[in-house]
Scaffold this motif. Structure first.
Motif, PDB file in Angstrom:
ATOM      1  N   PRO A  93       0.854  -1.196   0.000  1.00 43.00           N
ATOM      2  CA  PRO A  93       0.000   0.000   0.000  1.00 43.00           C
ATOM      3  C   PRO A  93       0.885   1.240   0.000  1.00 43.00           C
ATOM      4  O   PRO A  93       1.971   1.226   0.590  1.00 43.00           O
ATOM      5  CB  PRO A  93      -0.771  -0.114   1.325  1.00 43.00           C
ATOM      6  CG  PRO A  93      -0.728  -1.561   1.689  1.00 43.00           C
ATOM      7  CD  PRO A  93       0.593  -2.059   1.169  1.00 43.00           C
ATOM      8  N   LEU A  94       0.418   2.299  -0.651  1.00 41.76           N
ATOM      9  CA  LEU A  94       1.229   3.520  -0.718  1.00 41.76           C
ATOM     10  C   LEU A  94       1.639   3.985   0.677  1.00 41.76           C
ATOM     11  O   LEU A  94       2.788   4.362   0.906  1.00 41.76           O
ATOM     12  CB  LEU A  94       0.453   4.630  -1.446  1.00 41.76           C
ATOM     13  CG  LEU A  94       1.244   5.925  -1.616  1.00 41.76           C
ATOM     14  CD1 LEU A  94       1.307   6.334  -3.081  1.00 41.76           C
ATOM     15  CD2 LEU A  94       0.678   7.033  -0.758  1.00 41.76           C
ATOM     16  N   LEU A  95       0.713   3.915   1.626  1.00 42.62           N
ATOM     17  CA  LEU A  95       1.019   4.415   2.967  1.00 42.62           C
ATOM     18  C   LEU A  95       1.966   3.501   3.738  1.00 42.62           C
ATOM     19  O   LEU A  95       2.462   3.884   4.802  1.00 42.62           O
ATOM     20  CB  LEU A  95      -0.265   4.662   3.760  1.00 42.62           C
ATOM     21  CG  LEU A  95      -1.083   5.869   3.306  1.00 42.62           C
ATOM     22  CD1 LEU A  95      -2.401   5.950   4.059  1.00 42.62           C
ATOM     23  CD2 LEU A  95      -0.296   7.171   3.489  1.00 42.62           C
ATOM     24  N   ASN A  96       2.216   2.299   3.249  1.00 42.51           N
ATOM     25  CA  ASN A  96       3.230   1.432   3.863  1.00 42.51           C
ATOM     26  C   ASN A  96       4.541   1.460   3.084  1.00 42.51           C
ATOM     27  O   ASN A  96       5.450   0.688   3.379  1.00 42.51           O
ATOM     28  CB  ASN A  96       2.718   0.009   4.023  1.00 42.51           C
ATOM     29  CG  ASN A  96       1.584  -0.093   5.030  1.00 42.51           C
ATOM     30  OD1 ASN A  96       0.449  -0.378   4.662  1.00 42.51           O
ATOM     31  ND2 ASN A  96       1.860   0.189   6.295  1.00 42.51           N
ATOM     32  N   GLY A  97       4.618   2.369   2.067  1.00 44.16           N
ATOM     33  CA  GLY A  97       5.907   2.606   1.443  1.00 44.16           C
ATOM     34  C   GLY A  97       6.072   2.224  -0.005  1.00 44.16           C
ATOM     35  O   GLY A  97       7.200   2.102  -0.480  1.00 44.16           O
ATOM     36  N   PHE A  98       4.956   2.030  -0.748  1.00 45.42           N
ATOM     37  CA  PHE A  98       5.088   1.694  -2.167  1.00 45.42           C
ATOM     38  C   PHE A  98       6.051   2.644  -2.851  1.00 45.42           C
ATOM     39  O   PHE A  98       5.992   3.838  -2.582  1.00 45.42           O
ATOM     40  CB  PHE A  98       3.707   1.772  -2.856  1.00 45.42           C
ATOM     41  CG  PHE A  98       3.749   1.491  -4.330  1.00 45.42           C
ATOM     42  CD1 PHE A  98       3.765   0.186  -4.794  1.00 45.42           C
ATOM     43  CD2 PHE A  98       3.824   2.539  -5.242  1.00 45.42           C
ATOM     44  CE1 PHE A  98       3.826  -0.082  -6.162  1.00 45.42           C
ATOM     45  CE2 PHE A  98       3.893   2.271  -6.613  1.00 45.42           C
ATOM     46  CZ  PHE A  98       3.890   0.968  -7.074  1.00 45.42           C
ATOM     47  N   PRO A  99       6.922   2.208  -3.743  1.00 48.91           N
ATOM     48  CA  PRO A  99       7.006   0.826  -4.236  1.00 48.91           C
ATOM     49  C   PRO A  99       8.033  -0.047  -3.494  1.00 48.91           C
ATOM     50  O   PRO A  99       7.972  -1.253  -3.598  1.00 48.91           O
ATOM     51  CB  PRO A  99       7.466   1.022  -5.682  1.00 48.91           C
ATOM     52  CG  PRO A  99       8.301   2.276  -5.638  1.00 48.91           C
ATOM     53  CD  PRO A  99       7.695   3.155  -4.569  1.00 48.91           C
ATOM     54  N   LEU A 100       8.948   0.583  -2.755  1.00 47.81           N
ATOM     55  CA  LEU A 100      10.032  -0.168  -2.118  1.00 47.81           C
ATOM     56  C   LEU A 100      10.171   0.240  -0.659  1.00 47.81           C
ATOM     57  O   LEU A 100      10.106   1.426  -0.328  1.00 47.81           O
ATOM     58  CB  LEU A 100      11.377   0.100  -2.818  1.00 47.81           C
ATOM     59  CG  LEU A 100      11.479  -0.266  -4.297  1.00 47.81           C
ATOM     60  CD1 LEU A 100      12.849   0.167  -4.833  1.00 47.81           C
ATOM     61  CD2 LEU A 100      11.277  -1.763  -4.520  1.00 47.81           C
ATOM     62  N   ARG A 101      10.398  -0.743   0.188  1.00 51.48           N
ATOM     63  CA  ARG A 101      10.610  -0.450   1.604  1.00 51.48           C
ATOM     64  C   ARG A 101      11.790  -1.257   2.123  1.00 51.48           C
ATOM     65  O   ARG A 101      11.905  -2.453   1.825  1.00 51.48           O
ATOM     66  CB  ARG A 101       9.356  -0.807   2.395  1.00 51.48           C
ATOM     67  CG  ARG A 101       9.506  -0.532   3.865  1.00 51.48           C
ATOM     68  CD  ARG A 101       8.204  -0.613   4.621  1.00 51.48           C
ATOM     69  NE  ARG A 101       8.378   0.128   5.865  1.00 51.48           N
ATOM     70  CZ  ARG A 101       7.414   0.415   6.715  1.00 51.48           C
ATOM     71  NH1 ARG A 101       6.187   0.021   6.469  1.00 51.48           N
ATOM     72  NH2 ARG A 101       7.676   1.090   7.807  1.00 51.48           N
ATOM     73  N   LEU A 102      12.640  -0.613   2.918  1.00 56.09           N
ATOM     74  CA  LEU A 102      13.737  -1.340   3.545  1.00 56.09           C
ATOM     75  C   LEU A 102      13.175  -2.214   4.671  1.00 56.09           C
ATOM     76  O   LEU A 102      12.332  -1.761   5.449  1.00 56.09           O
ATOM     77  CB  LEU A 102      14.761  -0.358   4.118  1.00 56.09           C
ATOM     78  CG  LEU A 102      16.098  -1.008   4.510  1.00 56.09           C
ATOM     79  CD1 LEU A 102      16.877  -1.412   3.262  1.00 56.09           C
ATOM     80  CD2 LEU A 102      16.923  -0.062   5.384  1.00 56.09           C
ATOM     81  N   ILE A 103      13.616  -3.455   4.731  1.00 56.25           N
ATOM     82  CA  ILE A 103      13.206  -4.391   5.779  1.00 56.25           C
ATOM     83  C   ILE A 103      14.433  -4.691   6.634  1.00 56.25           C
ATOM     84  O   ILE A 103      15.448  -5.178   6.114  1.00 56.25           O
ATOM     85  CB  ILE A 103      12.666  -5.711   5.165  1.00 56.25           C
ATOM     86  CG1 ILE A 103      11.539  -5.425   4.160  1.00 56.25           C
ATOM     87  CG2 ILE A 103      12.216  -6.676   6.265  1.00 56.25           C
ATOM     88  CD1 ILE A 103      10.343  -4.685   4.722  1.00 56.25           C
TER      89      ILE A 103
END
Lengths: 109, 406
Positions: free
Chosen positions: B225-235
């Motif tokens: 979801p955009l609000l969870n960081g689309f398109p890439l998120r560091l894990i």
């Protein structure tokens, strides 16, 4: 996908592992375009002008309204953190009225 | 649920399930949850106003702070994307990201600057990992004395299956030069005021190259979801969410330690056991927040519930070990005087939520305190006493739920 395949995928995927079929399905990403809600909520009551004029550009009023009551020193520290760390362009003369309003709605001894 | 006005219903915390059973919420209804915070105000609206989100707790509209209702954690160990909590620092958040033109830049102390498209990243070898993402200030609203900040209950956390590529593989494509020290991560969000510090976070080089830190494009099998960081998120498995940079667009290899505000000043904790100090204590060495300790929660019994006395009752919930797997989860029905071990659910890996359950029988009528306690495989156990620090970070005390047996 069948439930047993998912279960297998989860078992093999517990720790970094070669990906299973269901993950390979994610072959393209689609552009996202959304509307984010804006809050038009204002602080109300006497003495609210300074906080309405200075604080709502960076965050909505609910952030403040959801806080518990704090002593004056805590509210003064918060306002100065906004100015010094987060560069909020608050006129020096507005600091006291903002703190006074915060004490009026969320003040503690 | 309190009767009365149809347009405003008060739901007991953890009773959100009832709302789903009733179907879609009419637009005129404003549902309110009462969070188990240390004091007022405890009421928060349930919102459906945010894109790709439904039935989440509204803590702040701008920049969004959305909390996951506790009942969601009772339905399984993976938190659905549309109820996964949201936390942003700055109000300038792109509301659109073009998947074709987006680029991830890798630069700084490298042999070759990279500009990677999403197609480039999707072609790289993939990995997947179940991991808990938890805000540093999760449960801040339970701190006593109270501290300023987002007044979260326990729902500033979630667990997902993350799919992506190893950060190490991306760094190797660029080639890290000798003398590199840290890797700094930046996303597309920006402060409203230009002079304000852009949100950037850094990891030590060895951590960044450990083969577990990853760049995710998938969350529970779907794009983020955009609000969870689309398109890439560091894990960053096992570490607090402050490092899990959203809308990741820029990776900078540094040849000296990062001294930016978000590393040196914000998100620092006392360098003491449990990041604990006495209110007012000064002269404490502060360090950047880092790994997570174990936590556990009861998810099927809300505070204030009635339980029948002298009948077996099921207790169920979730636990996570922090940066080490869950070894055991113990349950107490007598306020921590005696403990019994619980049955653990399937193991989805050391960084995941793990479900636990047990049955208990309360011996007599009246109030009883239910508690749950997680130990991780490194031998770390949740403490009996709550920690305190001025930022409200890193709570992991044994949580209690008071019920009435009748």
């Amino acid at each position: 996908m069948p439930r047993h395949a998912l279960a297998t995928a989860l078992l093999t995927g517990a720790v970094l592992a070669p990906t299973s079929a269901w993950v390979q399905n994610l072959t393209t990403l689609k552009s996202e375009n959304v509307d984010l809600p804006l809050s038009d909520r204002q602080f109300t009551g006497s003495g609210a002008d300074a906080i309405n004029n200075n604080c709502l550009a960076c965050h909505s009023a609910d952030m403040v309204l959801n806080q518990p009551a704090f002593p004056k020193a805590t509210w003064e520290a918060e306002v100065h953190k906004m100015i010094n760390a987060y560069k909020a362009p608050v006129a020096e003369g507005d600091v006291a009225p903002i703190v006074a309003y915060l004490m009026q709605i969320k003040g503690a001894d | 649920m309190v009767g009365g006005l149809p347009s405003r219903r008060t739901l007991l915390y953890q009773a959100g399930l009832a709302a789903f059973a009733l179907g879609a919420t009419p637009s005129w209804a404003e549902e309110i949850v009462k969070l188990p915070l240390a004091g007022e105000p405890r009421d928060r609206p349930i919102t459906n106003d945010f894109p790709q989100k439904r039935n989440v707790i509204l803590q702040r509209t701008q920049p969004p702070l959305l909390e996951t209702p506790m009942a969601v954690f009772d339905r399984g160990v993976f938190t659905p994307n549309d109820q996964f909590y949201v936390r942003w620092h700055w109000a300038v958040i792109p509301n659109a990201v073009d998947a074709d033109t987006f680029r991830l830049t890798v630069h700084g102390h490298v042999d070759k600057t990279l500009s990677l498209s999403l197609a480039d990243i999707l072609k790289m070898p993939r990995v997947e990992l179940a991991a808990v993402n938890q805000c540093s200030g999760n449960s801040r609203g339970l701190f006593l004395p109270r501290v300023p900040g987002a007044q979260w209950a326990h729902g500033a956390m979630g667990n997902a299956r993350w799919t992506g590529v190893r950060l190490k593989d991306v760094l190797d494509l660029a080639g890290i030069k000798a003398g590199a020290v840290q890797i700094r991560f930046n996303g597309l969000d920006e402060p409203v005021v230009a002079e304000a510090p852009d949100f950037k976070k850094s990891l030590e080089l060895d951590h960044a190259r450990d083969g577990e830190v990853m760049i995710a494009f998938g969350m529970n099998g779907e794009q983020l979801p955009l609000l969870n960081g689309f398109p890439l998120r560091l894990i960053v498995p096992g570490w607090y969410s402050t490092y899990w940079v959203k809308m990741l667009s820029d990776i900078e290899v540094l040849d000296k330690a990062d001294d930016n505000y978000w590393m040196a000043t914000a998100y620092t904790i006392p360098d003491t056991p449990y990041a604990n100090i006495t209110p007012g204590q000064t002269g404490v060495k502060m360090v950047p927040i880092n790994r997570m300790p174990p936590r556990s929660f009861i998810t099927n019994i809300a505070a204030g519930s009635s339980v029948s006395a002298a009948a077996a009752t099921l207790a169920r919930g979730i636990a996570f070990g922090g940066d080490a797997g869950v070894a055991s989860v113990d349950f107490s029905a007598d306020g921590g005087k005696s403990w019994r071990t619980t049955t653990l659910g399937p193991d989805y890996g050391k960084y995941s939520f793990r479900q636990w359950q047990t049955t208990f029988t309360l011996p007599d009528k009246g109030e009883h305190s239910l508690m749950v306690r997680c130990a991780n495989i490194a031998g770390e156990v949740q403490p009996d006493d709550a920690n305190w620090n001025p930022s409200g970070f890193m709570r992991n005390v044994i949580e209690a739920v008071t019920v009435t047996a009748s």
